[in-house]
Design a protein around this motif. Structure first.
Motif, short mmCIF file in Angstrom:
data_model
loop_
_atom_site.label_atom_id
_atom_site.label_comp_id
_atom_site.label_asym_id
_atom_site.label_seq_id
_atom_site.Cartn_x
_atom_site.Cartn_y
_atom_site.Cartn_z
N GLY A 33 0.80 -1.22 0.00
CA GLY A 33 0.00 0.00 0.00
C GLY A 33 0.83 1.26 0.00
N ALA A 34 0.33 2.27 0.71
CA ALA A 34 0.94 3.61 0.70
C ALA A 34 2.16 3.65 1.62
CB ALA A 34 -0.10 4.65 1.12
N ILE A 35 3.17 2.96 1.20
CA ILE A 35 4.41 2.85 1.97
C ILE A 35 5.57 3.07 1.02
CG2 ILE A 35 4.88 0.37 1.73
CD1 ILE A 35 4.74 2.09 5.08
N LYS A 36 6.67 3.64 1.49
CA LYS A 36 7.77 4.00 0.59
C LYS A 36 8.49 2.79 0.00
CE LYS A 36 8.60 8.55 2.59
NZ LYS A 36 9.52 9.41 3.37
N ARG A 83 6.47 -4.34 16.63
CA ARG A 83 5.14 -3.73 16.43
C ARG A 83 5.02 -3.26 14.98
NH1 ARG A 83 2.10 -4.05 21.44
NH2 ARG A 83 3.68 -4.46 23.00
N VAL A 84 3.78 -2.96 14.59
CA VAL A 84 3.54 -2.48 13.23
C VAL A 84 4.38 -1.24 12.96
CG1 VAL A 84 1.80 -1.46 11.71
CG2 VAL A 84 1.24 -3.49 13.06
N HIS A 85 4.52 -0.38 13.97
CA HIS A 85 5.32 0.84 13.83
C HIS A 85 6.76 0.51 13.40
CE1 HIS A 85 7.15 4.71 14.79
NE2 HIS A 85 8.01 4.07 15.57
N ALA A 118 10.23 -0.21 6.40
CA ALA A 118 9.76 -0.05 5.01
C ALA A 118 9.86 1.39 4.54
CB ALA A 118 8.32 -0.54 4.90
N GLY A 119 10.58 2.22 5.25
CA GLY A 119 10.83 3.59 4.80
C GLY A 119 9.82 4.62 5.24
N GLY A 120 8.77 4.18 5.93
CA GLY A 120 7.76 5.12 6.41
C GLY A 120 6.59 5.27 5.44
N PHE A 121 5.61 6.05 5.87
CA PHE A 121 4.41 6.29 5.06
C PHE A 121 4.70 7.22 3.88
CE2 PHE A 121 2.73 5.58 9.40
CZ PHE A 121 1.88 4.52 9.15
N GLN A 157 -2.89 7.29 7.85
CA GLN A 157 -2.32 6.67 9.04
C GLN A 157 -3.35 6.38 10.12
OE1 GLN A 157 1.24 8.71 10.44
NE2 GLN A 157 1.62 9.55 8.39
N THR A 158 -4.50 7.00 10.03
CA THR A 158 -5.53 6.78 11.06
C THR A 158 -6.15 5.39 10.98
OG1 THR A 158 -7.29 7.67 9.64
CG2 THR A 158 -6.12 9.24 11.06
N MET A 159 -5.94 4.70 9.85
CA MET A 159 -6.54 3.39 9.67
C MET A 159 -5.61 2.24 10.06
SD MET A 159 -9.48 4.21 8.76
CE MET A 159 -10.09 2.55 8.50
#
Length: 199
Positions: free
Chosen positions: A66-69, A81-83, A89-92, A98-100
């Protein structure tokens, strides 16, 4: 006199010498016997132990989409953790919603983390929050508190109790495991068991 004594005692002297020789040889053999009884490491057992240690300190494999770098498959520790995975993965991306995503959720092996974009339709969101589009069931081991609250008979406190239990005891293995959660009884479970999925 001495010669006579030696002649008379020769037999007894011979027996005494034989006993001494026997004792010397017997004492000398003891270390060899002990050496044979010393445990020798078993290569098969050592290999099995190494595998057990590797499992205990092993890794879990997570798929990030998805929307990941940097989407892809990542190896992380079981207590990640997911974080942590998002950071690997380089961040959003700028479009990521991010709220989902529950960043505090513990990862599990073969977990798929799909980051939706802002404005995605319900299908896109369902994949991110753990609902299978075709079956329309909520993956209780991956769902966020907000998603769990959509289940019949589940409010904020029960949703939080489900997440707390899941994080303390690991993923639910069967539907009946939910009965161990504080506040979840058989009737409550009957209300939402058809709406959830446990891998």
């Amino acid at each position: 006199m001495i010669m006579e004594f030696l002649k008379k005692s020769f037999f007894f002297i011979l027996i005494g010498v034989a006993i001494i020789v026997f004792l010397l040889f017997n004492r000398h053999d003891t270390p060899d016997t002990d050496a044979k009884l010393t445990p020798v490491p078993d290569p098969i057992k050592e290999e099995a132990k190494a595998k057990d240690d590797e499992t205990a300190n092993g890794i879990v494999i997570v798929d990030v989409k998805g929307a990941i770098k940097k989407p892809g498959i990542y190896d992380v520790s079981p207590d990640a953790r997911v974080h942590d995975v998002i950071e690997l993965a380089g961040g959003f991306t700028k479009q990521a919603d991010q709220t989902m995503v529950n960043l505090a959720q513990k990862v599990q092996d073969e977990m798929v983390i799909t980051i939706p974009q802002t404005g995605d339709d319900a299908d896109g969101l369902s994949e991110a929050t753990g609902t299978v589009g075709q079956e329309s069931k909520l993956k209780i081991n991956q769902a966020t508190q907000t998603e769990i609250e959509t289940l019949p008979g589940i409010g904020p406190s029960k949703a939080q109790a489900i997440i707390d239990y899941r994080e303390e005891n690991g993923p639910f293995q069967t539907i009946d495991d939910l009965l161990q959660v504080s506040g979840i009884g058989e009737k409550t479970l009957e209300n939402f068991q058809d709406a959830i999925q446990i891998p």
